[in-house]
Write an enzyme that holds these catalytic residues in place. Structure first.
Site, mmCIF file in Angstrom:
data_model
loop_
_atom_site.group_PDB
_atom_site.id
_atom_site.type_symbol
_atom_site.label_atom_id
_atom_site.label_comp_id
_atom_site.label_asym_id
_atom_site.label_seq_id
_atom_site.Cartn_x
_atom_site.Cartn_y
_atom_site.Cartn_z
ATOM 1 N N VAL A 158 -5.188 -53.853 16.899
ATOM 2 C CA VAL A 158 -5.362 -54.298 15.523
ATOM 3 C C VAL A 158 -5.862 -55.746 15.536
ATOM 4 O O VAL A 158 -5.343 -56.578 16.279
ATOM 5 C CB VAL A 158 -4.027 -54.191 14.751
ATOM 6 C CG1 VAL A 158 -4.179 -54.681 13.320
ATOM 7 C CG2 VAL A 158 -3.511 -52.760 14.773
ATOM 8 N N ASP A 209 8.032 -43.782 11.170
ATOM 9 C CA ASP A 209 8.106 -44.968 12.027
ATOM 10 C C ASP A 209 8.453 -46.184 11.166
ATOM 11 O O ASP A 209 7.854 -47.248 11.303
ATOM 12 C CB ASP A 209 6.781 -45.154 12.768
ATOM 13 C CG ASP A 209 6.925 -46.036 14.012
ATOM 14 O OD1 ASP A 209 8.065 -46.321 14.436
ATOM 15 O OD2 ASP A 209 5.878 -46.468 14.532
ATOM 16 N N LEU A 245 -3.999 -58.919 16.338
ATOM 17 C CA LEU A 245 -2.679 -58.948 15.687
ATOM 18 C C LEU A 245 -1.678 -58.026 16.366
ATOM 19 O O LEU A 245 -0.474 -58.217 16.260
ATOM 20 C CB LEU A 245 -2.801 -58.527 14.217
ATOM 21 C CG LEU A 245 -3.686 -59.366 13.312
ATOM 22 C CD1 LEU A 245 -3.824 -58.714 11.948
ATOM 23 C CD2 LEU A 245 -3.112 -60.764 13.173
ATOM 24 N N GLY A 246 -2.192 -57.009 17.037
ATOM 25 C CA GLY A 246 -1.273 -56.053 17.649
ATOM 26 C C GLY A 246 -1.990 -55.189 18.651
ATOM 27 O O GLY A 246 -3.215 -55.027 18.605
HETATM 28 P P1 ADP Z 1 0.316 -50.625 15.688
HETATM 29 O O1 ADP Z 1 -0.112 -49.226 15.872
HETATM 30 O O2 ADP Z 1 -0.228 -51.566 16.716
HETATM 31 O O3 ADP Z 1 1.814 -50.769 15.506
HETATM 32 P P2 ADP Z 1 0.105 -51.574 12.939
HETATM 33 O O4 ADP Z 1 -0.648 -50.818 11.875
HETATM 34 O O5 ADP Z 1 1.587 -51.574 12.838
HETATM 35 O O6 ADP Z 1 -0.418 -51.062 14.347
HETATM 36 O O7 ADP Z 1 -0.418 -53.073 12.899
HETATM 37 C C1 ADP Z 1 -0.058 -54.003 13.918
HETATM 38 C C2 ADP Z 1 0.236 -55.366 13.317
HETATM 39 O O8 ADP Z 1 -0.898 -55.850 12.613
HETATM 40 C C3 ADP Z 1 1.350 -55.336 12.269
HETATM 41 O O9 ADP Z 1 2.616 -55.469 12.836
HETATM 42 C C4 ADP Z 1 0.994 -56.508 11.394
HETATM 43 O O10 ADP Z 1 1.453 -57.718 11.980
HETATM 44 C C5 ADP Z 1 -0.513 -56.520 11.436
HETATM 45 N N1 ADP Z 1 -1.100 -55.827 10.278
HETATM 46 C C6 ADP Z 1 -1.386 -54.505 10.168
HETATM 47 N N2 ADP Z 1 -1.923 -54.206 8.967
HETATM 48 C C7 ADP Z 1 -1.983 -55.365 8.272
HETATM 49 C C8 ADP Z 1 -2.460 -55.740 6.954
HETATM 50 N N3 ADP Z 1 -2.988 -54.844 6.105
HETATM 51 N N4 ADP Z 1 -2.379 -57.045 6.608
HETATM 52 C C9 ADP Z 1 -1.870 -57.972 7.462
HETATM 53 N N5 ADP Z 1 -1.408 -57.693 8.695
HETATM 54 C C10 ADP Z 1 -1.468 -56.410 9.121
#
Ligand code: ADP
Ligand code: MG
Length: 352
Positions: free
Chosen positions: A36, A167, A28-29
């Site tokens: 992630v 952030d 996802l990321g």
């Molecule tokens: P990073 O450090 O990569 O920015 P994030 O915690 O922002 O990590 O998570 C990256 C992406 O994963 C988010 O932008 C979102 O799209 C997805 N994501 C993170 N946590 C969740 C969650 N609990 N449920 C659904 N999607 C999530």
């Protein structure tokens, strides 16, 4: 003491997970401090169904676990539902922190704001159906009010707990399909000022698009931030003096601005706006005076929306996006702002 006992009992009965329980899915990321994934649980362990989200984090993982544990106990509704975090040392890349959350939903506020349908696409999500009403400024304003109310509600929870996120941006706000509300994610850069977990090496890069003009949360009168997590007693008096929570308020003010002005939603236009605002000494009123005379239809529409009801939206926006932190409104005070008048509060009350 009671809190300690509660936390201990809670830990005893809570599910724990290990690497072998987790089946990796789609990525996802990918950030500079970890990746992630959407994941599911191996059959034998899954008592509760449903997908989860896993973050494999390096340096800041320990802090992020700490922050999520605190949020779980103090203001669970503000953030994505955190399940468990542990140190995974058998990984090839070396030790990693693994963090697990419930999968809240597919879309972040950034995804939703990119759509031409915004904010109507959010109305459909929050209400579960599209209202059979004519589209127009009033309706858009109502939806944006509801989103702002949810964001400020979540932020007030964090700030009342003593946590500054640092952030806040649309990419770190997830729409929770279960509760039909927006929740905050990504506590990797957060600071817990009450306990003194304040992990910002000086070189820590805040997202320049959404960061308030003050570089560091603590003013220069405060001893400089430690370069590793350490427990120092930071008194509530220091919190009062420096108002570190107002850093997040500036960021959420920029999100409000982007929701009102479709033309400021892209990265490039936000960067350009930031430059213009800096040239105006961070004074939104003088920014308005420079751009309004030659504004195109998209800018004009934003001003029109904020000028509804005697300009109450513009008033709220200008009380968030200010140069001096101490002149910015707090999340709690913003929630009582007349912008969230009778109808705004009604919209919020059906959510809780
Ligand atoms: P990073 O450090 O990569 O920015 P994030 O915690 O922002 O990590 O998570 C990256 C992406 O994963 C988010 O932008 C979102 O799209 C997805 N994501 C993170 N946590 C969740 C969650 N609990 N449920 C659904 N999607 C999530
Ligand atoms: Mg993020």
């Amino acid at each position: 003491f009671d809190m300690f006992v509660l936390a201990f009992v809670e830990r005893l009965f809570r599910s724990t997970y290990k690497k072998d329980d987790i089946v990796l899915g789609k990525k996802l990321g990918e950030g500079s401090f970890g990746s992630v994934y959407r994941v599911s649980l191996a059959k034998k362990t899954s008592s509760k169904g449903g997908d989860l989200v896993l973050k494999r984090a390096t340096e800041y993982g320990a802090v992020e676990i700490w922050m999520n544990e605190r949020v779980r106990r103090a203001c669970a509704n503000s953030c994505a539902d955190f399940l468990y975090g542990f140190l995974e040392s058998s990984s090839k890349k070396g030790a990693e922190y693994w963090l697990l959350w419930r999968f809240e939903g597919k879309a972040t506020l950034a995804d939703l704001m990119q759509s031409r349908e915004f904010p109507y696409n959010v109305e459909a999500l929050i209400l579960g159906e599209v209202q059979d009403l004519p589209k127009g400024l009033d309706r858009e304003n109502r939806i944006i009010q509801t989103i702002m109310g949810q964001l400020l509600f979540a932020l007030d929870g964090l700030h009342s707990t003593g946590i500054v996120h640092r952030d806040i941006k649309p990419q770190n706000i997830i729409f929770s399909e279960g509760s039909r509300t927006f929740k905050i994610i990504d506590l990797g850069a957060a600071a817990d000022l009450r306990v003194g977990i304040n992990y910002i090496p000086k070189e820590f890069l805040l997202d320049p698009r959404y960061a308030a003009p003050e570089q560091y949360i603590m003013s220069t009168q405060t001893p400089s931030a430690p370069s590793a997590p350490v427990a120092t007693a930071l008194s509530p008096v220091l919190w009062q003096l420096n108002l570190p929570d107002r850093f997040d308020i500036y960021s959420v003010g920029l999100i409000f601005l982007q929701m009102a002005f479709p033309g400021l939603r892209s990265d490039n236009s936000l960067i350009q706006f930031n430059r213009q605002l800096k040239r105006c000494d961070y004074d939104l009123v003088s920014w308005r005076q420079t751009v309004e005379p030659r504004a195109g239809p998209e800018l004009r529409k934003g001003f029109e929306l904020l000028d509804l009801d005697g300009g109450i939206g513009w008033e709220l926006l200008t009380s968030m996006v200010r140069f001096k932190a101490r002149q910015r409104i707090s999340a709690k005070t913003a929630l009582a702002h007349p912008y969230f008048g009778r109808e705004g509060l009604l919209a919020l009350s059906f959510i809780q």
